[in-house]
Design a protein around this motif. Structure first.
Motif, PDB file in Angstrom:
ATOM      1  N   LYS A 269      51.888   6.011  23.849  1.00 44.46           N
ATOM      2  CA  LYS A 269      51.798   6.585  25.629  1.00 44.46           C
ATOM      3  C   LYS A 269      50.914   5.980  26.482  1.00 44.46           C
ATOM      4  O   LYS A 269      50.309   5.616  27.723  1.00 44.46           O
ATOM      5  N   VAL A 270      49.752   7.013  26.191  1.00 40.18           N
ATOM      6  CA  VAL A 270      48.501   7.010  27.286  1.00 40.18           C
ATOM      7  C   VAL A 270      48.048   6.968  26.355  1.00 40.18           C
ATOM      8  O   VAL A 270      46.116   6.644  27.451  1.00 40.18           O
ATOM      9  N   GLY A 271      47.373   6.888  25.346  1.00 36.39           N
ATOM     10  CA  GLY A 271      45.801   6.141  24.446  1.00 36.39           C
ATOM     11  C   GLY A 271      45.365   8.019  24.232  1.00 36.39           C
ATOM     12  O   GLY A 271      45.714   8.465  24.027  1.00 36.39           O
ATOM     13  N   ASP A 272      43.990   7.960  24.467  1.00 39.17           N
ATOM     14  CA  ASP A 272      43.343   8.873  24.626  1.00 39.17           C
ATOM     15  C   ASP A 272      43.525  10.501  25.902  1.00 39.17           C
ATOM     16  O   ASP A 272      43.476   9.854  27.442  1.00 39.17           O
ATOM     17  N   SER A 273      43.705  11.106  25.577  1.00 44.25           N
ATOM     18  CA  SER A 273      44.256  12.158  26.791  1.00 44.25           C
ATOM     19  C   SER A 273      43.304  12.371  27.764  1.00 44.25           C
ATOM     20  O   SER A 273      43.097  12.932  29.476  1.00 44.25           O
ATOM     21  N   PHE A 274      41.763  12.477  27.366  1.00 43.42           N
ATOM     22  CA  PHE A 274      40.549  13.090  28.211  1.00 43.42           C
ATOM     23  C   PHE A 274      39.720  11.748  27.937  1.00 43.42           C
ATOM     24  O   PHE A 274      39.327  11.183  27.382  1.00 43.42           O
ATOM     25  N   ASN A 275      39.144  11.950  29.249  1.00 43.55           N
ATOM     26  CA  ASN A 275      37.847  11.028  29.074  1.00 43.55           C
ATOM     27  C   ASN A 275      36.725  12.287  28.960  1.00 43.55           C
ATOM     28  O   ASN A 275      36.373  12.977  29.627  1.00 43.55           O
ATOM     29  N   LEU A 276      35.637  12.314  27.796  1.00 47.71           N
ATOM     30  CA  LEU A 276      35.083  13.160  27.636  1.00 47.71           C
ATOM     31  C   LEU A 276      33.974  13.329  28.488  1.00 47.71           C
ATOM     32  O   LEU A 276      33.571  14.488  28.085  1.00 47.71           O
ATOM     33  N   ARG A 277      33.303  12.538  29.084  1.00 49.55           N
ATOM     34  CA  ARG A 277      32.316  12.564  29.938  1.00 49.55           C
ATOM     35  C   ARG A 277      32.220  12.917  30.879  1.00 49.55           C
ATOM     36  O   ARG A 277      31.653  14.357  31.702  1.00 49.55           O
ATOM     37  N   ASN A 278      33.873  13.739  31.800  1.00 48.82           N
ATOM     38  CA  ASN A 278      34.835  14.113  32.578  1.00 48.82           C
ATOM     39  C   ASN A 278      34.690  15.482  31.882  1.00 48.82           C
ATOM     40  O   ASN A 278      34.070  16.315  32.214  1.00 48.82           O
ATOM     41  N   ARG A 279      34.986  15.344  30.599  1.00 46.40           N
ATOM     42  CA  ARG A 279      35.674  16.545  30.095  1.00 46.40           C
ATOM     43  C   ARG A 279      34.306  17.732  30.100  1.00 46.40           C
ATOM     44  O   ARG A 279      34.349  19.058  30.083  1.00 46.40           O
ATOM     45  N   ALA A 280      33.564  16.739  29.151  1.00 48.89           N
ATOM     46  CA  ALA A 280      32.334  17.962  29.152  1.00 48.89           C
ATOM     47  C   ALA A 280      31.828  18.450  30.295  1.00 48.89           C
ATOM     48  O   ALA A 280      31.037  19.612  29.936  1.00 48.89           O
ATOM     49  N   VAL A 281      31.707  17.862  31.269  1.00 52.50           N
ATOM     50  CA  VAL A 281      31.438  18.762  32.583  1.00 52.50           C
ATOM     51  C   VAL A 281      32.090  19.323  32.988  1.00 52.50           C
ATOM     52  O   VAL A 281      31.549  21.030  33.370  1.00 52.50           O
ATOM     53  N   ALA A 282      33.438  19.376  32.472  1.00 52.32           N
ATOM     54  CA  ALA A 282      34.482  20.592  33.127  1.00 52.32           C
ATOM     55  C   ALA A 282      34.230  21.599  31.852  1.00 52.32           C
ATOM     56  O   ALA A 282      34.507  22.679  33.239  1.00 52.32           O
ATOM     57  N   VAL A 283      33.871  21.180  31.369  1.00 50.93           N
ATOM     58  CA  VAL A 283      34.108  22.391  30.269  1.00 50.93           C
ATOM     59  C   VAL A 283      32.457  23.418  30.698  1.00 50.93           C
ATOM     60  O   VAL A 283      32.284  24.339  30.756  1.00 50.93           O
ATOM     61  N   SER A 284      31.431  23.008  30.890  1.00 50.51           N
ATOM     62  CA  SER A 284      30.437  23.150  30.852  1.00 50.51           C
ATOM     63  C   SER A 284      30.699  23.908  32.062  1.00 50.51           C
ATOM     64  O   SER A 284      29.434  25.081  32.417  1.00 50.51           O
ATOM     65  N   LEU A 285      31.320  23.612  33.289  1.00 54.30           N
ATOM     66  CA  LEU A 285      30.972  24.499  34.813  1.00 54.30           C
ATOM     67  C   LEU A 285      31.805  25.530  33.264  1.00 54.30           C
ATOM     68  O   LEU A 285      31.352  26.504  34.596  1.00 54.30           O
ATOM     69  N   ALA A 286      33.013  25.832  33.315  1.00 56.00           N
ATOM     70  CA  ALA A 286      33.567  27.068  33.300  1.00 56.00           C
ATOM     71  C   ALA A 286      32.868  27.733  32.342  1.00 56.00           C
ATOM     72  O   ALA A 286      33.077  28.776  32.626  1.00 56.00           O
TER      73      ALA A 286
END
Length: 250
Positions: free
Chosen positions: A203-220
């Motif tokens: 339905k949606v393919g991959d749930s996350f853009n891995l580049r953007n997700r990596a930055v979000a996780v790293s900020l946290a």
């Protein structure tokens, strides 16, 4: 008996005043000197024998980690208590790389109770024992674990995607092939646990853009923050200007 001389590297006047008042309550006579940034602190520290120092981490001109690195290179016996409102993994990671063997140091959070701050300072500066805040020890554990700790090249890749660089531009900046860039990024995603987090469906393919997700996780996690990214942005812009000049159409 000569007074105990303590150098405080702190750009915030209110934070300096707090420390000054805390030290004035000691039974021992203490002479306090303030350095408003890391660069001035380095100049003052190098003029002293076996300097005793309390240092903020986020400061103008030169941050507390770079200040400590430069001072310890010349005076590894210097005892430093880092006191900061941050326990970001990027600082804990950087600090682990610059502390000389057998050097006594401490790390206390500004949000800690007054008596804990006083105890940390006394333990490091007077009793010559290391003192690390419990909250920071947890971050040290994660930063030092082989499954979660980023290598230098993985951290470099994180900075590049945090700056918004494409694979091709990263390849130019780091002298890599495009495949080499993708290999570094895949290793980064693995360390951050994104490979386990990713979800794929029709339905949606991959749930996350891995580049953007990596930055979000790293900020946290505190692997990157806005203060330090300002410096990284300056370094990148200096390189990018040279890159543009050397690639002007003829």
């Amino acid at each position: 008996m000569d007074p105990i001389e303590i150098l405080i590297a702190e750009d915030n006047p209110k934070d300096f005043e707090f420390l000054e008042q805390l030290l004035s309550s000691w039974e021992e006579e203490v002479k306090v000197t303030r350095a408003p940034n890391g660069k001035v602190a380095l100049e003052m520290g190098l003029e002293r024998d076996n300097p005793l120092i309390i240092s903020d981490i986020q400061m103008p001109e030169m941050n507390g980690i770079d200040f400590a690195r430069s001072l310890w290179e010349k005076q590894p016996e210097a005892r430093i208590v880092f006191w900061s409102q941050f326990k970001d993994e990027m600082y804990v990671r950087a600090l682990a790389k610059v502390v000389p063997p057998e050097t006594v140091y401490g790390y206390i959070l500004k949000s800690s109770p007054r008596d804990r701050i006083a105890s940390a300072i006394r333990t490091v500066l007077l009793e010559e024992q290391c003192w690390i805040a419990p909250e920071v020890r947890k971050v040290q554990g994660r930063a030092g674990h082989s499954l979660t700790a980023l290598s230098d090249i993985e951290y470099e890749a994180l900075l590049d995607i945090s700056l918004g660089l494409t694979d091709n531009l990263i390849a130019q900046r780091r002298y890599l092939s495009r495949r080499g860039v993708q290999s570094r990024l895949n290793s980064l995603y693995n360390k951050l646990g994104l490979d386990q987090e990713q979800f794929h469906c029709k339905k949606v393919g991959d749930s996350f853009n891995l580049r953007n997700r990596a930055v979000a996780v790293s900020l946290a996690r505190g692997l990157v923050n806005a203060f330090e990214m300002e410096r990284e942005e300056k370094d990148f812009q200096a390189w990018f200007k040279r890159f543009q000049q050397s690639n002007q159409p003829k």
